[in-house]
Design an enzyme around this catalytic site. Structure first.
Site, mmCIF file in Angstrom:
data_model
loop_
_atom_site.group_PDB
_atom_site.id
_atom_site.type_symbol
_atom_site.label_atom_id
_atom_site.label_comp_id
_atom_site.label_asym_id
_atom_site.label_seq_id
_atom_site.Cartn_x
_atom_site.Cartn_y
_atom_site.Cartn_z
ATOM 1 N N SER A 218 -0.801 -1.706 -11.695
ATOM 2 C CA SER A 218 -1.981 -0.976 -11.993
ATOM 3 C C SER A 218 -3.090 -2.146 -12.371
ATOM 4 O O SER A 218 -2.688 -2.718 -12.722
ATOM 5 C CB SER A 218 -2.114 -0.011 -12.194
ATOM 6 O OG SER A 218 -3.196 0.838 -12.341
ATOM 7 N N LYS B 143 4.055 6.051 -11.185
ATOM 8 C CA LYS B 143 2.255 5.454 -10.633
ATOM 9 C C LYS B 143 1.507 6.586 -9.715
ATOM 10 O O LYS B 143 0.387 6.154 -9.902
ATOM 11 C CB LYS B 143 2.960 4.334 -9.369
ATOM 12 C CG LYS B 143 0.933 3.914 -8.772
ATOM 13 C CD LYS B 143 0.160 2.925 -9.555
ATOM 14 C CE LYS B 143 -0.813 2.569 -9.589
ATOM 15 N NZ LYS B 143 -1.078 1.646 -8.432
ATOM 16 N N HIS C 143 -0.008 8.295 -12.929
ATOM 17 C CA HIS C 143 -0.782 7.489 -13.731
ATOM 18 C C HIS C 143 -2.347 8.103 -12.926
ATOM 19 O O HIS C 143 -3.009 7.934 -13.286
ATOM 20 C CB HIS C 143 -0.330 6.018 -14.166
ATOM 21 C CG HIS C 143 -1.163 4.987 -13.861
ATOM 22 N ND1 HIS C 143 -1.464 4.512 -14.380
ATOM 23 C CD2 HIS C 143 -1.819 4.642 -12.506
ATOM 24 C CE1 HIS C 143 -2.761 3.527 -14.239
ATOM 25 N NE2 HIS C 143 -2.654 3.375 -13.137
ATOM 26 N N ASN C 144 -1.896 7.783 -11.689
ATOM 27 C CA ASN C 144 -3.293 7.714 -10.562
ATOM 28 C C ASN C 144 -3.234 9.063 -10.463
ATOM 29 O O ASN C 144 -5.281 9.090 -10.433
ATOM 30 C CB ASN C 144 -2.588 7.578 -9.360
ATOM 31 C CG ASN C 144 -2.551 6.412 -8.639
ATOM 32 O OD1 ASN C 144 -2.880 5.146 -9.378
ATOM 33 N ND2 ASN C 144 -1.914 5.286 -7.342
ATOM 34 N N GLU D 252 -5.761 9.172 -13.582
ATOM 35 C CA GLU D 252 -7.476 8.633 -13.283
ATOM 36 C C GLU D 252 -7.937 9.304 -13.034
ATOM 37 O O GLU D 252 -9.176 8.702 -13.266
ATOM 38 C CB GLU D 252 -6.691 6.792 -13.298
ATOM 39 C CG GLU D 252 -7.649 6.179 -12.523
ATOM 40 C CD GLU D 252 -7.157 5.179 -12.464
ATOM 41 O OE1 GLU D 252 -6.188 4.384 -11.381
ATOM 42 O OE2 GLU D 252 -7.981 4.084 -12.675
HETATM 43 P P1 NAP Z 1 -3.776 -3.903 2.315
HETATM 44 O O1 NAP Z 1 -4.801 -3.780 2.403
HETATM 45 O O2 NAP Z 1 -2.997 -2.472 1.581
HETATM 46 O O3 NAP Z 1 -2.897 -4.600 2.815
HETATM 47 C C1 NAP Z 1 -2.417 -5.595 3.628
HETATM 48 C C2 NAP Z 1 -1.292 -6.443 3.740
HETATM 49 O O4 NAP Z 1 -0.021 -5.500 4.676
HETATM 50 C C3 NAP Z 1 -1.309 -7.774 4.787
HETATM 51 O O5 NAP Z 1 -0.809 -8.670 3.605
HETATM 52 C C4 NAP Z 1 -0.839 -7.060 6.203
HETATM 53 O O6 NAP Z 1 -0.482 -8.140 6.588
HETATM 54 C C5 NAP Z 1 0.236 -6.326 5.679
HETATM 55 N N1 NAP Z 1 0.625 -5.348 6.562
HETATM 56 C C6 NAP Z 1 -0.300 -4.303 7.430
HETATM 57 N N2 NAP Z 1 0.493 -3.764 8.234
HETATM 58 C C7 NAP Z 1 1.301 -4.548 8.371
HETATM 59 C C8 NAP Z 1 2.794 -4.115 9.555
HETATM 60 N N3 NAP Z 1 2.646 -3.132 9.865
HETATM 61 N N4 NAP Z 1 3.838 -4.705 9.513
HETATM 62 C C9 NAP Z 1 3.301 -5.667 8.008
HETATM 63 N N5 NAP Z 1 2.754 -6.262 7.450
HETATM 64 C C10 NAP Z 1 1.469 -5.566 7.506
HETATM 65 O O7 NAP Z 1 -2.838 -4.567 1.210
HETATM 66 P P2 NAP Z 1 -3.572 -4.540 -0.940
HETATM 67 O O8 NAP Z 1 -5.212 -3.917 -0.891
HETATM 68 O O9 NAP Z 1 -3.078 -5.989 -1.406
HETATM 69 O O10 NAP Z 1 -2.028 -3.664 -1.655
HETATM 70 C C11 NAP Z 1 -1.236 -4.106 -1.250
HETATM 71 C C12 NAP Z 1 -0.112 -2.557 -2.019
HETATM 72 O O11 NAP Z 1 -0.812 -2.922 -2.874
HETATM 73 C C13 NAP Z 1 -0.650 -1.221 -0.892
HETATM 74 O O12 NAP Z 1 0.723 -0.866 -0.978
HETATM 75 C C14 NAP Z 1 -1.581 -0.706 -2.158
HETATM 76 O O13 NAP Z 1 -1.418 0.110 -1.498
HETATM 77 C C15 NAP Z 1 -1.760 -0.878 -3.689
HETATM 78 N N6 NAP Z 1 -2.236 -1.779 -4.452
HETATM 79 C C16 NAP Z 1 -3.623 -1.668 -4.415
HETATM 80 C C17 NAP Z 1 -4.382 -2.488 -5.453
HETATM 81 C C18 NAP Z 1 -5.755 -2.964 -4.733
HETATM 82 O O14 NAP Z 1 -6.521 -2.335 -5.546
HETATM 83 N N7 NAP Z 1 -5.636 -3.246 -3.443
HETATM 84 C C19 NAP Z 1 -3.312 -1.377 -6.720
HETATM 85 C C20 NAP Z 1 -2.265 -1.218 -7.055
HETATM 86 C C21 NAP Z 1 -1.939 -1.523 -5.593
HETATM 87 P P3 NAP Z 1 -1.382 -8.834 8.021
HETATM 88 O O15 NAP Z 1 -1.951 -10.028 7.123
HETATM 89 O O16 NAP Z 1 -1.057 -9.648 9.222
HETATM 90 O O17 NAP Z 1 -2.568 -7.877 7.993
#
Ligand code: NAP
Length: 269
Positions: free
Chosen positions: A131, A185, A188-189, A192
């Protein structure tokens, strides 16, 4: 055979993965970066990761070969099928006792299922809530790891070095077995989003019911933030209401607020 140089691998070079890798690097860990679209590995190594100890891999085989044992692999990709896809590809490449960590926003029931699947293969699985959004990942997230407890001694030092600190206490500890990390988590969400709903309703009542302007509302939130409602969300609401948007662009000064609101708009936190 590649030299086993990396302490941990991280799969997923989107906003969370890149920032968490840079955070780990800052704390002395050698990270091997991998992404499905491998061009992103090269781009990352040539830009943000330039002049760091971060290494990259263009295949899962290459990534696994670069890891010290027991291998620690963190997945930070879109929750759902992408996580299962990586797990299925990693299983034949790993040895008993190696550790897979899912740091995405996975459903806790999926984590329970994956714990069982990997236990049958002799692998350790951790589902960890992460988070704090982009800013947290870069400079100190709150981490909620759970799953196979035998993995904890192997990841504790990494997790507790990179996480946020509150009165020098790490905002990270083992939360329990099975899907506990992702369950925490989720709770927590829920808290939030409930908090954000309350803030929005308070704003609505003040604005439309009492006819208050932004400066007046900001003063109220500032006062609330000095009492028992003291919290990050109340604080940024006061700051946002105070901010004068004169040219139609977003504030470039306070990136915590901006990144937080992007995260909220995108439905993640
Ligand atoms: P994201 O936009 O949720 O995901 C993009 C990533 O996933 C890229 O590396 C993409 O690879 C890969 N991906 C998507 N579909 C795929 C598939 N079918 N096979 C293999 N790889 C795939 O990224 P993010 O925002 O950094 O979040 C990552 C995780 O953390 C998620 O579960 C999200 O919910 C969680 N999270 C996010 C936040 C935030 O603030 N953003 C906070 C806490 C937790 P390519 O580059 O090859 O497309």
């Amino acid at each position: 055979m590649a030299e086993q140089v990396a302490d941990i691998a991280l799969i997923g070079l989107a906003v969370m993965g890149q920032n968490l890798i840079l955070n780990m690097n800052d704390h002395g860990w050698v990270v091997c970066a991998y992404n499905r679209t491998t061009e992103k590995v090269d781009k990352f190594l040539a830009s943000e990761a330039k002049d760091t100890k971060i290494v990259g891999a263009h295949s899962l085989q290459e990534m696994v070969a670069k890891l010290k044992k027991p291998r620690r692999i963190m997945i930070l990709v879109k929750a759902g099928a992408a996580v299962d896809g990586f797990i299925d590809k990693l299983i034949p490449l790993l040895d008993k006792g190696d550790i897979i960590i899912d740091g995405g926003n996975s459903e806790y029931q999926d984590t329970q299922r994956r714990c069982q699947q990997l236990a049958e293969k002799g692998l350790l699985y951790v589902g960890s809530g992460v988070s704090g959004g982009e800013e947290g990942a870069r400079f100190g997230p709150s981490l909620m790891p759970g799953g196979h407890k035998e993995a904890w001694p192997h990841i504790k030092d990494i997790f507790q070095s990179i996480c946020a600190k509150s009165d020098s206490e790490p905002c990270c500890d083992w939360v329990g077995e099975d899907g506990a990390g992702h369950y925490v988590k989720m709770v927590h969400n829920g808290i939030e989003y409930g908090d954000m709903q309350l803030i929005c309703e308070a704003y609505h009542l003040m604005k439309t019911g009492l006819g208050m302007d932004c400066d007046e509302m900001s003063e109220v939130f500032t006062k609330w933030n000095q009492g028992e409602l003291d919290s990050f969300l109340i604080e940024i609401t006061a700051n946002i209401l105070k901010f004068k948007d004169t040219d139609g662009t977003l504030c470039q000064q306070d990136c915590v607020i901006c990144s937080r609101f992007y995260a909220v708009e995108r439905g993640c936190s």
